[in-house]
Scaffold this motif. Structure first.
Motif, PDB file in Angstrom:
ATOM      1  N   ASN A  20      -8.115   3.140  -1.342  1.00 24.71           N
ATOM      2  CA  ASN A  20      -7.852   4.348  -0.551  1.00 24.71           C
ATOM      3  C   ASN A  20      -7.990   5.603  -1.413  1.00 24.71           C
ATOM      4  O   ASN A  20      -7.862   6.714  -0.908  1.00 24.71           O
ATOM      5  CB  ASN A  20      -6.477   4.283   0.124  1.00 24.71           C
ATOM      6  CG  ASN A  20      -5.317   4.310  -0.864  1.00 24.71           C
ATOM      7  OD1 ASN A  20      -5.449   4.737  -2.003  1.00 24.71           O
ATOM      8  ND2 ASN A  20      -4.151   3.855  -0.404  1.00 24.71           N
ATOM      9  N   CYS A  34       0.852  -1.186   0.000  1.00 23.94           N
ATOM     10  CA  CYS A  34       0.000   0.000   0.000  1.00 23.94           C
ATOM     11  C   CYS A  34       0.886   1.234   0.000  1.00 23.94           C
ATOM     12  O   CYS A  34       2.011   1.196   0.500  1.00 23.94           O
ATOM     13  CB  CYS A  34      -0.881  -0.013   1.247  1.00 23.94           C
ATOM     14  SG  CYS A  34      -2.089   1.322   1.260  1.00 23.94           S
ATOM     15  N   PHE A  63      -0.125   3.927   1.533  1.00 24.60           N
ATOM     16  CA  PHE A  63      -0.385   4.545   2.838  1.00 24.60           C
ATOM     17  C   PHE A  63       0.039   3.575   3.943  1.00 24.60           C
ATOM     18  O   PHE A  63       0.296   2.401   3.685  1.00 24.60           O
ATOM     19  CB  PHE A  63      -1.878   4.853   3.015  1.00 24.60           C
ATOM     20  CG  PHE A  63      -2.442   5.926   2.101  1.00 24.60           C
ATOM     21  CD1 PHE A  63      -1.629   6.628   1.209  1.00 24.60           C
ATOM     22  CD2 PHE A  63      -3.801   6.225   2.130  1.00 24.60           C
ATOM     23  CE1 PHE A  63      -2.165   7.606   0.368  1.00 24.60           C
ATOM     24  CE2 PHE A  63      -4.339   7.197   1.304  1.00 24.60           C
ATOM     25  CZ  PHE A  63      -3.527   7.892   0.419  1.00 24.60           C
ATOM     26  N   ARG A  64       0.050   4.084   5.171  1.00 19.49           N
ATOM     27  CA  ARG A  64       0.311   3.232   6.334  1.00 19.49           C
ATOM     28  C   ARG A  64      -0.657   3.627   7.439  1.00 19.49           C
ATOM     29  O   ARG A  64      -0.252   4.076   8.507  1.00 19.49           O
ATOM     30  CB  ARG A  64       1.749   3.427   6.872  1.00 19.49           C
ATOM     31  CG  ARG A  64       2.871   3.098   5.931  1.00 19.49           C
ATOM     32  CD  ARG A  64       3.072   1.582   5.804  1.00 19.49           C
ATOM     33  NE  ARG A  64       4.238   1.315   4.968  1.00 19.49           N
ATOM     34  CZ  ARG A  64       4.225   1.372   3.627  1.00 19.49           C
ATOM     35  NH1 ARG A  64       3.112   1.675   2.979  1.00 19.49           N
ATOM     36  NH2 ARG A  64       5.332   1.120   2.950  1.00 19.49           N
ATOM     37  N   CYS A  65      -1.952   3.499   7.181  1.00 21.51           N
ATOM     38  CA  CYS A  65      -2.944   3.958   8.163  1.00 21.51           C
ATOM     39  C   CYS A  65      -2.628   3.357   9.536  1.00 21.51           C
ATOM     40  O   CYS A  65      -2.333   2.158   9.642  1.00 21.51           O
ATOM     41  CB  CYS A  65      -4.345   3.563   7.724  1.00 21.51           C
ATOM     42  SG  CYS A  65      -4.749   4.293   6.124  1.00 21.51           S
ATOM     43  N   SER A 125      -4.700  -5.442   6.056  1.00 17.36           N
ATOM     44  CA  SER A 125      -4.157  -5.314   4.702  1.00 17.36           C
ATOM     45  C   SER A 125      -3.776  -6.673   4.123  1.00 17.36           C
ATOM     46  O   SER A 125      -3.614  -6.829   2.924  1.00 17.36           O
ATOM     47  CB  SER A 125      -2.924  -4.413   4.726  1.00 17.36           C
ATOM     48  OG  SER A 125      -1.994  -4.893   5.662  1.00 17.36           O
ATOM     49  N   TYR A 142      -4.284   2.485  12.085  1.00 18.35           N
ATOM     50  CA  TYR A 142      -5.090   1.396  12.642  1.00 18.35           C
ATOM     51  C   TYR A 142      -4.934   0.116  11.835  1.00 18.35           C
ATOM     52  O   TYR A 142      -5.420  -0.942  12.219  1.00 18.35           O
ATOM     53  CB  TYR A 142      -6.580   1.797  12.706  1.00 18.35           C
ATOM     54  CG  TYR A 142      -7.112   2.341  11.407  1.00 18.35           C
ATOM     55  CD1 TYR A 142      -7.461   1.498  10.362  1.00 18.35           C
ATOM     56  CD2 TYR A 142      -7.236   3.716  11.216  1.00 18.35           C
ATOM     57  CE1 TYR A 142      -7.925   2.004   9.163  1.00 18.35           C
ATOM     58  CE2 TYR A 142      -7.708   4.231  10.018  1.00 18.35           C
ATOM     59  CZ  TYR A 142      -8.050   3.370   8.998  1.00 18.35           C
ATOM     60  OH  TYR A 142      -8.506   3.878   7.808  1.00 18.35           O
ATOM     61  N   CYS A 143      -4.298   0.222  10.670  1.00 20.02           N
ATOM     62  CA  CYS A 143      -4.222  -0.914   9.752  1.00 20.02           C
ATOM     63  C   CYS A 143      -2.826  -1.516   9.698  1.00 20.02           C
ATOM     64  O   CYS A 143      -2.681  -2.731   9.640  1.00 20.02           O
ATOM     65  CB  CYS A 143      -4.644  -0.452   8.359  1.00 20.02           C
ATOM     66  SG  CYS A 143      -4.537  -1.714   7.075  1.00 20.02           S
ATOM     67  N   MET A 144      -1.807  -0.656   9.722  1.00 19.00           N
ATOM     68  CA  MET A 144      -0.434  -1.139   9.540  1.00 19.00           C
ATOM     69  C   MET A 144       0.475  -0.547  10.601  1.00 19.00           C
ATOM     70  O   MET A 144       0.164   0.487  11.187  1.00 19.00           O
ATOM     71  CB  MET A 144       0.097  -0.687   8.184  1.00 19.00           C
ATOM     72  CG  MET A 144      -0.602  -1.294   7.010  1.00 19.00           C
ATOM     73  SD  MET A 144       0.332  -0.986   5.502  1.00 19.00           S
ATOM     74  CE  MET A 144      -0.662  -1.862   4.314  1.00 19.00           C
ATOM     75  N   GLY A 192      -4.292  -4.474   1.327  1.00 18.78           N
ATOM     76  CA  GLY A 192      -3.432  -3.544   0.664  1.00 18.78           C
ATOM     77  C   GLY A 192      -4.223  -2.603  -0.256  1.00 18.78           C
ATOM     78  O   GLY A 192      -5.420  -2.508  -0.167  1.00 18.78           O
ATOM     79  N   GLU A 193      -3.502  -1.919  -1.080  1.00 16.94           N
ATOM     80  CA  GLU A 193      -4.184  -1.022  -2.007  1.00 16.94           C
ATOM     81  C   GLU A 193      -4.235  -1.698  -3.384  1.00 16.94           C
ATOM     82  O   GLU A 193      -3.192  -1.835  -4.049  1.00 16.94           O
ATOM     83  CB  GLU A 193      -3.458   0.332  -2.053  1.00 16.94           C
ATOM     84  CG  GLU A 193      -3.992   1.302  -3.084  1.00 16.94           C
ATOM     85  CD  GLU A 193      -5.523   1.423  -3.094  1.00 16.94           C
ATOM     86  OE1 GLU A 193      -6.154   1.475  -2.022  1.00 16.94           O
ATOM     87  OE2 GLU A 193      -6.086   1.446  -4.208  1.00 16.94           O
TER      88      GLU A 193
END
Ligand code: SAM
Ligand code: SF4
Length: 333
Positions: free
Chosen positions: A105, A27, A29-31, A329, A33-35, A73-74
């Protein structure tokens, strides 16, 4: 009916008609809460090729899967993704699939929106947790709000129905939920609020940020008239219509409400692991089945997988440790 056309039915009599496919664990991004900040992504050789993904997807479609969602992932950062999407979309043409959709995203949407629509995708989910540019960069650790808003606009212009997903977090975006409802509905987008789930190790206080959507709903009812509607997408969201805006608002409450009894879905990771439940560890290795036994051997493995599908999950909002080790992810949201 031939053996291969038998539907996928689990031990509780639920028919699996919905497959989510995570096409990459990567991805842009690295949100938070996710990663974790320093995610280690899979070596490319462990990730299913498009050919393998196609064989697996075909096997599910033959067994009665009607709805397919690509995620990650994205999904839009996987190179050549349009080739895969175009290939899958032939099942729309034949009527075998009712719907092909995607969760994104939004960072690459400006580039892809037109082609997604052309490939037969009619609806997409876009994650958007805040409309504040600084907070957006904070929560995604690197995303640019403007780029995502441009992507959403491009999707809308291309004729894709947009649903926004917002993870509700105490102390982060709780004050933005009312403005987000207004913003989304003014533009004709559905909005779904999601409770954060304890999936994978992340470097933040999950339990502290947990915001029960029951509470959010009660607070929203002070501003809006929330009318119950029958709208059902076959997913876990429960919808209301906001009388003042005319728009739809969904609530996904995996933590405080168990929606498992009507679960019709399974999730395929980009390494070919088939997870039977988002909140449990049990899975079967379809990549090994494919490589060892070939496409014909897959059917028996899918039947075995159905027996493993658990009745449901049971998350504890106050527990700090993840309920399962893998990140969202990995399994695909
Ligand atoms: N990258 C895409 C995106 O963000 O939409 C697709 C994958 S992402 C894992 C899918 C969805 O899962 C997003 O809406 C995201 O907000 C949500 N998500 C990720 N981690 C979560 C968690 N721990 N609890 C609840 N939702 C989560
Ligand atoms: Fe990437 Fe989506 Fe996870 Fe955010 S939620 S890090 S955009 S996969």
């Amino acid at each position: 009916m031939t053996k291969t056309a038998l539907p996928l039915v689990d031990g509780f009599g639920r028919q699996v008609t919905y497959l989510r496919v995570s096409v990459t664990d990567r991805c842009d991004f690295r949100c938070t809460y996710c990663m974790s900040e320093n995610m280690k992504f899979l070596p490319k050789k462990d990730v299913l090729s498009f050919e393998e993904l196609n064989v697996l997807i075909d096997a599910f479609v033959v067994r009665g899967v009607k709805k397919l969602r690509l995620t990650g992932g994205e999904p839009l950062v996987r190179r050549g993704i349009m080739d895969l999407i175009t290939r899958i979309s032939r099942h729309l043409g034949s009527g075998a699939l009712n719907e092909l959709t995607l969760t994104t995203n939004g960072s690459q949407l400006a580039k892809f929106a037109g082609r997604l629509k052309q490939a037969g995708i009619n609806r997409i989910n876009v994650s958007l947790d805040t409309l504040n540019a600084d907070k957006f960069t904070d929560i995604t650790r690197r995303g640019k709000l403007e780029q995502v808003l441009d992507g959403i606009k491009a999707a809308d212009d291309a004729g894709l129905a947009v649903k926004l997903n917002m993870v509700a977090m105490k102390g982060f975006n709780d004050a933005e939920i009312v403005p987000m409802v207004e913003w989304a509905h003014q533009r004709g987008y559905d909005l779904t609020l999601i409770e954060e789930m304890p999936l994978g190790e992340v470097s933040r206080d999950r339990a502290g940020a947990f915001l029960p959507l029951r509470q959010v709903r009660d607070q929203l009812a002070e501003t809006f008239t929330l009318e119950k509607i029958a709208h059902a997408t076959g997913g876990p969201a429960r919808y209301v219509r906001v009388r003042e805006t005319g728009g739809r608002l969904g609530f996904i409450t995996p933590m405080s409400h168990n929606f498992c009894e009507s679960c019709n879905r399974v999730r395929l990771t980009c390494t070919g692991q088939l997870y039977l439940c988002l909140g449990r560890e049990g899975c079967v290795d379809l990549r090994a089945a494919l490589r060892d036994k070939g496409a014909r051997g897959l059917d028996a493995v899918l039947d075995e997988a159905m027996i493993l599908k658990p009745k449901g999950h049971d998350f504890d909002p106050l527990r700090q440790a993840p309920a399962v080790a893998r990140h969202m992810s990995m399994t695909g949201g």
